[in-house]
Structures are given as structure tokens and as C-alpha cells.
Write an enzyme that holds these catalytic residues in place. Structure first.
Site, PDB file in Angstrom:
ATOM      1  N   GLY A   1       7.766   0.367  -3.350  1.00 18.27           N
ATOM      2  CA  GLY A   1       8.037  -1.260  -2.799  1.00 18.27           C
ATOM      3  C   GLY A   1       6.614  -2.285  -3.385  1.00 18.27           C
ATOM      4  N   THR A   2       8.167  -3.489  -2.977  1.00 19.33           N
ATOM      5  CA  THR A   2       6.830  -4.670  -4.078  1.00 19.33           C
ATOM      6  C   THR A   2       5.138  -4.960  -3.309  1.00 19.33           C
ATOM      7  OG1 THR A   2       7.977  -6.418  -2.499  1.00 19.33           O
ATOM      8  CG2 THR A   2       9.175  -5.779  -3.723  1.00 19.33           C
TER       9      THR A   2
ATOM     10  N   GLU B   1       3.670   8.955  -3.294  1.00 25.06           N
ATOM     11  CA  GLU B   1       4.186   7.862  -4.866  1.00 25.06           C
ATOM     12  C   GLU B   1       3.657   7.043  -5.817  1.00 25.06           C
ATOM     13  OE1 GLU B   1       7.856   5.545  -6.337  1.00 25.06           O
ATOM     14  OE2 GLU B   1       8.201   6.562  -4.491  1.00 25.06           O
TER      15      GLU B   1
ATOM     16  N   GLN C   1      -2.486 -11.861 -26.176  1.00 23.10           N
ATOM     17  CA  GLN C   1      -3.325 -13.403 -26.090  1.00 23.10           C
ATOM     18  C   GLN C   1      -4.141 -13.191 -27.590  1.00 23.10           C
ATOM     19  OE1 GLN C   1      -2.335 -15.970 -25.317  1.00 23.10           O
ATOM     20  NE2 GLN C   1      -3.653 -17.515 -25.968  1.00 23.10           N
TER      21      GLN C   1
END
Length: 385
Positions: free
Chosen positions: A364-365, A242, A336
């Protein structure tokens, strides 16, 4: 080392690009504004082969590589990261996972519909009390003769509100920790299954996310994926693939942001000069290019690693961590460069910035992925607290 795309992937890239520019671009803004999931378009993706890229041809897939899957997601993400996320959850987290781990009977029953988009797939792992600590899930699956009975709640499930086929993780031996988890195929039409609520997100709108409830859901024993109590192996190999494949989504976001920033810098004039002549603008563009190319190369390495071994974790965790954070910054830099125009909702840059942020949280962070990388670098003895 040849970094050019093989012929098959190049043809798939061009076909996907044409499809999404024609079919997806007109509804991408509506998806975000209305949190609208275009199921008819999703079905057409399946008809064109974009939902079963890695599935064997005998199940209706294209039988191609993880690189090919990433190429498709990258092109979709340039127009709608939200749809790319739903396609990734369907094709990779659910369908490819089933193809690698499920029995032949389950593959024959479920993969053809997933490949052609007749059914939407989802992976149900995360729970209200189990996010990064995935093996602490509380959903139970108790064996009663020829069936398992599932009870529990899943949270933040991509495609959950619209899924027809779910790959669900549950505890079959609660006292065994990581050695007591099993995986099941659960049809959404099963009595006792319900969508508790659809969740309203900051970004990735149009990719439905929901809370799911399982109340005495009976699942036939032959819907067990792999073997009982060995679901963590299925889970971890799935997460590694993944992360490698989903790295294509931030790569697609960066490519789109850079192209729009370059076009604007070539045309916009201030103080009698094209703003692309200003060195501070050039610096932003150069940094955007460096992040894009570095992310792409890390993704390629990760895709090669998981193609050789789905248990390979470091390369995929590195790729998604770097690419996701790079895409957030690149989207902000593009805004920007365009100034006030970039901040307006008339252009997709602000949507791309909101969408990009999720990739630092899902699969998963960033913090958890860094732990994975560091512990593998450090070696044995550093794999637990």
C-alpha cells in the site's frame, strides 16, 4: 515500560547478525549489480531457522513472535534490504498467512518446506489494473466440481519469478465486489502457470519481482484458504501484519546509514577539523538518530497491536508510512555526510537509498496508508469515498 528486547529475540538478533555478516555481505553487491537472487543462501537461511520464525515448531518453525520476525528482517536489511524483502514476502506474506488461515492439511503439506527454505513462497495479489484498489482484481477462479480454474495476470509480485508456492487472490463471485474474493494455494508447477516476465527495478535488485500468468490453472478445492468469497478478511489481516513486520526493513536501513555516517564524521577531516565537529553535520546526525528511534518505537507498537489483533490497521499503517519515508531521507542524508564518497557505488549507501524508496510504494502506498490512518481516526462514516 521495558523497551529492551527479550532474551529470545536478543539471541536471535545476534545469530542473524553473525550469519548475514558472514554469508550475505560478500554477495550483497552482486545481488544489486546483477539482479541476482542467491537461492542457495536463501536455503541456508531456512536451515538456520530464519525463514520460519513465527511458524509453530511442529511445522519446522521457531514458534516465536512477530517481534522476533522483525528482528531478523532488521538485521538482514542492514546488509541487503532486497534479501530482507524476499524473506519478508516468503515468511510473512506467504508462510505466516497460510499458518493463520489455511486448513491443517495445507499447513502440513506446505509449511515445512517453506520453513526450511526448500520452497520459496510468494503472495500474488497486485494486478496491472488493481494496485492500491486491491479488491478490484480481475483474476477469476471458477468452481468446476472438485477444482477451481484460475485465469488472470498478477503484476509486481515479490519472489514471483522464483516462487514454488503462491498464495493467490482471485474473484470467485465477480458481482459481489469485496465479498466475492477468495484465496488459494497454487503450486508454481501447476500446468497453465507461467512467469510472463521478470521486472527490472530501480532498487531492491536481487529480490525477484515478476508478472505472473494463470491460464486455466486447475487448483484442487481443498487448496482454498479460508472460506469461499471471504478472502478479503485473509487479505486485510495479512496486510496489517505485513506492514508492521516490514517496518523493520527501513529501520535496518536507517541503522546502517547512521552507523556509516557516524564513522565517517569521526574520521574525515576538512579545514583542519573532523567534520563531526561541524554543526551542520551534527544536525544531520541528530535528525537521523531521531528518525531511527521514532521509527523503531512505532514499529514496536505496531507489532504489539497485530500480535493482539491481526485486524488492527492504524498502528501498522502509521509505522510503515513513517519509517519508509524516514529511511529514504536518512539514506540521502548519509550520502550527503559522506559527500562524493557516499555517491560512489563502492559503498552501499546509494544502494540503500534506492532500496528504501520501494517501502513508500509497496504494501500500500504512503498515500493509501495515510487514508487508512485518517479514516480510522475519524471513525464510522469515513471509511469509503
Amino acid at each position: 515500560m521495558d523497551l529492551s528486547l527479550p532474551a529470545a529475540e536478543t539471541a536471535l538478533q545476534e545469530g542473524t547478525r553473525q550469519f548475514v555478516r558472514k554469508e550475505l555481505a560478500p554477495v550483497a553487491d552482486r545481488m544489486d549489480r546483477e539482479d541476482y537472487f542467491p537461492r542457495d543462501l536463501f536455503h541456508r537461511l531456512g536451515e538456520h531457522g530464519f525463514l520460519g520464525v513465527t511458524l509453530p515448531e511442529n511445522y519446522g518453525g521457531l514458534g516465536q513472535s512477530y517481534l522476533a520476525q522483525a528482528v531478523v528482517l532488521e538485521e538482514i536489511a542492514r546488509v541487503s534490504p532486497a534479501l530482507a524483502l524476499s524473506v519478508g514476502a516468503h515468511s510473512n506474506l506467504c508462510a505466516d498467512n497460510l499458518c493463520r488461515n489455511a486448513s491443517e492439511g495445507l499447513r502440513e503439506r506446505y509449511l515445512p518446506d517453506l520453513a526450511r527454505g526448500a520452497a520459496v513462497g510468494a503472495l500474488a495479489l497486485t494486478e496491472p489494473g488493481a494496485g492500491s484498489d486491491a479488491v478490484s482484481i480481475a483474476t477469476r477462479a471458477e468452481r468446476h466440481g472438485g477444482t477451481y480454474v484460475l485465469n488472470g495476470t498478477k503484476q509486481f509480485i515479490t519472489n514471483g519469478p522464483v516462487a514454488d508456492t503462491l498464495l493467490v487472490y482471485a474473484k470467485t463471485d465477480p458481482g459481489a465486489g469485496a465479498h466475492g474474493v477468495s484465496a488459494f494455494v497454487v503450486p508454481a508447477k501447476s500446468p497453465g502457470f507461467s512467469v510472463s516476465r521478470s521486472l527490472d527495478k530501480m532498487g531492491m535488485r536481487g529480490s525477484p519481482t515478476g508478472e505472473l500468468s494463470f491460464h486455466d490453472v486447475e487448483v484442487p478445492a481443498d487448496h482454498l484458504v479460508g472460506t469461499e468469497n471471504h478472502g478479503v478478511a485473509v487479505m486485510m489481516s495479512g496486510l496489517n501484519v505485513e506492514r508492521a513486520v516490514l517496518a523493520a526493513i527501513p529501520v535496518g536501513i536507517m541503522e546502517e546509514c547512521l552507523e556509516r555516517a557516524l564513522d565517517y564524521a569521526r574520521e574525515r577531516e576538512q579545514f583542519g577539523r573532523k567534520i563531526g565537529r561541524f554543526e551542520l553535520i551534527q544536525e544531520k546526525l541528530a535528525n537521523m538518530e531521531a528518525r531511527l528511534e521514532a521509527s523503531r518505537l512505532l514499529m514496536y507498537r505496531a507489532l504489539l497491536a497485530v500480535a493482539e489483533n491481526t485486524r488492527s490497521a492504524r498502528a501498522s499503517a502509521t509505522a510503515l508510512t513513517f519509517a519508509s519515508e524516514a529511511s529514504t531521507q536518512t539514506a540521502l542524508d548519509a550520502i550527503q555526510v559522506l559527500g562524493g564518497y557516499g555517491y560512489m557505488r563502492d559503498l552501499p549507501l546509494e544502494r540503500l537509498a534506492r532500496d528504501a524508496k520501494l517501502l513508500e510504494i509497496g504494501a500500500g502506498t504512503s498515500e493509501i496508508r495515510r487514508l487508512i490512518v485518517a479514516r480510522e481516526l475519524l471513525g464510522p462514516g469515513f471509511d469509503a469515498y
